[in-house]
Design a protein around this motif. Structure first.
Motif, PDB file in Angstrom:
ATOM      1  N   TRP A 126     -50.522-127.426  52.159  1.00 41.76           N
ATOM      2  CA  TRP A 126     -50.310-127.238  53.576  1.00 41.76           C
ATOM      3  C   TRP A 126     -50.511-125.775  53.984  1.00 41.76           C
ATOM      4  O   TRP A 126     -50.083-124.865  53.316  1.00 41.76           O
ATOM      5  CB  TRP A 126     -48.886-127.674  53.866  1.00 41.76           C
ATOM      6  CG  TRP A 126     -48.329-127.230  55.145  1.00 41.76           C
ATOM      7  CD1 TRP A 126     -48.596-127.747  56.366  1.00 41.76           C
ATOM      8  CD2 TRP A 126     -47.380-126.200  55.331  1.00 41.76           C
ATOM      9  NE1 TRP A 126     -47.866-127.103  57.298  1.00 41.76           N
ATOM     10  CE2 TRP A 126     -47.109-126.148  56.702  1.00 41.76           C
ATOM     11  CE3 TRP A 126     -46.731-125.312  54.498  1.00 41.76           C
ATOM     12  CZ2 TRP A 126     -46.220-125.248  57.249  1.00 41.76           C
ATOM     13  CZ3 TRP A 126     -45.850-124.423  55.043  1.00 41.76           C
ATOM     14  CH2 TRP A 126     -45.606-124.393  56.397  1.00 41.76           C
ATOM     15  N   GLU A 135     -50.345-123.267  57.587  1.00 42.64           N
ATOM     16  CA  GLU A 135     -50.138-123.172  59.026  1.00 42.64           C
ATOM     17  C   GLU A 135     -51.487-122.899  59.668  1.00 42.64           C
ATOM     18  O   GLU A 135     -52.201-121.994  59.253  1.00 42.64           O
ATOM     19  CB  GLU A 135     -49.211-121.997  59.349  1.00 42.64           C
ATOM     20  CG  GLU A 135     -47.800-122.206  58.880  1.00 42.64           C
ATOM     21  CD  GLU A 135     -47.011-123.086  59.821  1.00 42.64           C
ATOM     22  OE1 GLU A 135     -47.264-123.053  61.027  1.00 42.64           O
ATOM     23  OE2 GLU A 135     -46.141-123.805  59.332  1.00 42.64           O
ATOM     24  N   CYS A 182     -43.281-116.827  64.719  1.00 38.85           N
ATOM     25  CA  CYS A 182     -42.142-117.596  64.236  1.00 38.85           C
ATOM     26  C   CYS A 182     -40.995-116.669  63.858  1.00 38.85           C
ATOM     27  O   CYS A 182     -41.192-115.501  63.524  1.00 38.85           O
ATOM     28  CB  CYS A 182     -42.588-118.490  63.093  1.00 38.85           C
ATOM     29  SG  CYS A 182     -41.986-118.090  61.517  1.00 38.85           S
ATOM     30  N   ASN A 217     -38.680-117.733  61.568  1.00 37.63           N
ATOM     31  CA  ASN A 217     -38.122-118.314  60.347  1.00 37.63           C
ATOM     32  C   ASN A 217     -38.537-117.479  59.139  1.00 37.63           C
ATOM     33  O   ASN A 217     -39.368-116.570  59.258  1.00 37.63           O
ATOM     34  CB  ASN A 217     -38.634-119.746  60.175  1.00 37.63           C
ATOM     35  CG  ASN A 217     -38.377-120.590  61.408  1.00 37.63           C
ATOM     36  OD1 ASN A 217     -37.248-120.636  61.887  1.00 37.63           O
ATOM     37  ND2 ASN A 217     -39.410-121.204  61.941  1.00 37.63           N
ATOM     38  N   CYS A 274     -39.221-119.125  55.846  1.00 36.45           N
ATOM     39  CA  CYS A 274     -39.349-120.174  54.825  1.00 36.45           C
ATOM     40  C   CYS A 274     -39.873-119.563  53.518  1.00 36.45           C
ATOM     41  O   CYS A 274     -40.901-118.870  53.537  1.00 36.45           O
ATOM     42  CB  CYS A 274     -40.343-121.237  55.279  1.00 36.45           C
ATOM     43  SG  CYS A 274     -40.093-121.796  56.955  1.00 36.45           S
ATOM     44  N   CYS A 278     -43.596-120.256  52.819  1.00 34.02           N
ATOM     45  CA  CYS A 278     -44.570-119.913  53.864  1.00 34.02           C
ATOM     46  C   CYS A 278     -45.904-119.479  53.237  1.00 34.02           C
ATOM     47  O   CYS A 278     -45.939-118.559  52.419  1.00 34.02           O
ATOM     48  CB  CYS A 278     -44.024-118.777  54.718  1.00 34.02           C
ATOM     49  SG  CYS A 278     -45.163-118.317  56.010  1.00 34.02           S
ATOM     50  N   THR A 299     -41.952-125.151  64.781  1.00 33.46           N
ATOM     51  CA  THR A 299     -40.624-125.567  64.302  1.00 33.46           C
ATOM     52  C   THR A 299     -39.610-125.765  65.428  1.00 33.46           C
ATOM     53  O   THR A 299     -38.508-126.242  65.171  1.00 33.46           O
ATOM     54  CB  THR A 299     -40.052-124.519  63.326  1.00 33.46           C
ATOM     55  OG1 THR A 299     -39.958-123.270  64.009  1.00 33.46           O
ATOM     56  CG2 THR A 299     -40.921-124.390  62.094  1.00 33.46           C
TER      57      THR A 299
HETATM   58  S1  SF4 Z   1     -43.834-121.612  57.035  1.00 38.86           S
HETATM   59 FE1  SF4 Z   1     -41.931-121.015  57.997  1.00 38.86          FE
HETATM   60  S2  SF4 Z   1     -41.995-118.799  58.011  1.00 38.86           S
HETATM   61 FE2  SF4 Z   1     -44.080-119.485  57.663  1.00 38.86          FE
HETATM   62  S3  SF4 Z   1     -45.002-119.580  59.679  1.00 38.86           S
HETATM   63 FE3  SF4 Z   1     -44.227-121.615  59.219  1.00 38.86          FE
HETATM   64  S4  SF4 Z   1     -42.216-121.667  60.121  1.00 38.86           S
HETATM   65 FE4  SF4 Z   1     -42.798-119.521  59.969  1.00 38.86          FE
END
Ligand code: SF4
Length: 465
Positions: A2, A4, A110, A112, A114, A117, A148
């Motif tokens: 995966w 983004e 974002c 977050n 993660c 990521c 998210t």
């Molecule tokens: S994986 Fe998590 S930290 Fe990375 S861009 Fe997506 S939401 Fe943001």
């Protein structure tokens, strides 16, 4: 694996935690031939300052504002001269202008952290835009990138409702509030179930995805997540339209102490055995399998891909769910009338990610039954990312240079276009296609879909420009 999606357009960012910048004038980079824009004399370099007195924030505003029959546009040309353009048109006529960016006020990044990521798992030293973490609801609506919902302001929620920005694409990962917060490293991750309710009450819709990290959100947590999502998947107007379950992708650039481990074949088997019975259950309860496993699970587990019909209308094809099965089906249709022989013998090489090579081998055998044609399949690993079983879209220029070195490539190399960054002739590691062309001893031809492969094998031979 995966990734983004950066939606394939150049992006400028607002800094995390800062308010979006004020909308900038929308810069035109192309004008469609025969369009109203061309008739009005628009040119590349023109900047639209406002439309009916409003400065659009992004393409969504632009498209909505363009829905009026009478428009007044304030435009600054490339020389800095100011113009006011008035026009009348049909409500559904567009102006045919192509803008440099989809967002005129910057990317919503974002908030977050993660551990899985993909952006953080890239090596340093690339273009700044490659490190931007898109979590922008506008790009989700326009291009299907996943978000998210953790960074939305009250105004953003209001806008989603007012402009009916639906469907959106939501990274869920887990519905258990504590677990989701832990995965996103953000307490706002806990609000997901309330947010799903919000969508349902307003008859807004979304597609969901779950990135499975072994030992974190698989097993019972995954089952709970899918059941919770499926509870929003029933009725005439389901709030959750589909769910993709995809394996986490880990690269050799990640920190050693991230608490993650890669998906092994035994994990893939366990996930398939957990999700397939749920699909049957959802089918009986809500009339759809609703949750689909990406192709990689089956390839890693060494199991046959499910039949094409089981993917229904392929709602998550762009997410690698059913995409190989759909491609095989398209190839089936495109190769129904292969000739028995070709006049001029030819030898070609087709390069794919190692994990998909086995699934494509029957196609190669079918082509090779044509007398005079020799198609070789090269399933390459990715030393660049440190992945042996890699999907085609993650092969980099460095992987191709290393993997094809010294091989007999025939007279042409066929490369799936999916290896290149969207809209650019650049691989994920920033190697330029041109560099690869100069380094390989034979020309390269890019493949979009099944028809391209058939044309390359049976039709005209030659590299593309
Ligand atoms: S994986 Fe998590 S930290 Fe990375 S861009 Fe997506 S939401 Fe943001």
């Amino acid at each position: 694996m995966w990734i983004e999606s950066p939606a394939g357009i150049p992006l400028q960012s607002s800094q995390v935690g800062e308010a979006p910048r004020l909308p900038q004038p929308a810069e035109v980079v192309a004008v469609e031939p025969g369009s109203i824009g061309e008739e009005l004399g628009f040119q590349s370099g023109d900047r639209v300052l406002s439309i009916n007195g409003i400065r659009p924030r992004d393409l969504i505003d632009w498209q909505i504002l363009c829905g009026e029959e009478e428009l007044t546009l304030e435009v600054e040309d490339a020389q800095g001269h100011h113009h006011v353009v008035e026009l009348e048109k049909e409500a559904d006529d567009g102006l045919g202008l192509v803008f440099r960016e989809a967002l005129f006020d910057g990317l919503k990044q974002c908030n977050n952290h993660c551990p899985f990521c993909f952006i953080d798992q890239q090596p340093p030293g690339h273009r700044r835009t490659l490190y931007l973490k898109d979590d922008d609801f506008r790009l989700s609506f326009l291009y299907g990138s996943y978000l998210t919902l953790t960074n939305l302001s009250a105004a953003d929620w209001q806008r989603i409702e007012q402009q009916r920005l639906s469907p959106l694409y939501v990274s869920v990962h887990a519905t258990d509030p504590e677990l989701r917060s832990r995965l996103l490293v953000n307490p706002r991750g806990a609000l997901l179930m309330e947010q799903l309710q919000w969508f349902a009450q307003r008859r807004l819709q979304l597609h969901a995805q779950v990135v499975v990290c072994p030992d974190l959100n698989d097993g019972e947590a995954l089952e709970r997540t899918l059941r919770d999502l499926a509870a929003f998947g029933h009725g005439d107007w389901p709030a959750v339209l589909s769910t993709a379950v995809v394996p986490v992708g880990l690269t050799r650039f990640r920190p050693p102490d991230d608490g993650l481990r890669p998906v092994e074949p035994v994990d893939a088997v366990a996930v398939i055995e957990r999700v397939e019975p749920l699909q049957q259950e959802f089918q009986a309860a809500i009339g759809s399998r609703f949750a689909w496993l990406s192709d990689e699970w089956y390839l890693m587990a060494g199991r046959p891909l499910p039949p094409r019909a089981s993917y229904e209308d392929l709602p998550q094809r762009e997410n690698g769910v059913g995409s190989i099965r759909a491609f095989l089906e398209e190839l089936e249709a495109a190769t129904r009338q292969l000739p028995q022989r070709i006049d001029r013998p030819r030898r070609l090489s087709w390069v794919v990610g190692k994990v998909v090579a086995g699934a494509l081998q029957p196609v190669v055998e079918r082509f090779n039954r044509v007398e005079g044609l020799e198609l070789q399949l090269h399933g390459l690993p990715s030393p660049y990312w440190g992945q042996d079983q890699v999907v085609t879209g993650l092969l980099t220029g460095a992987d191709l240079l290393q993997g094809l070195h010294g091989r007999d490539l025939g007279e042409i190399v066929l490369l799936p276009r999916v290896m290149l960054r969207e809209g650019e002739d650049i691989f994920l590691d920033d190697t330029r296609l041109e560099t690869l062309r100069e380094s390989l001893p034979v020309p390269i031809r890019l493949l979009g879909g099944a028809d391209d492969l058939v044309a390359a094998c049976i039709g005209s031979v030659g590299g593309d420009a």
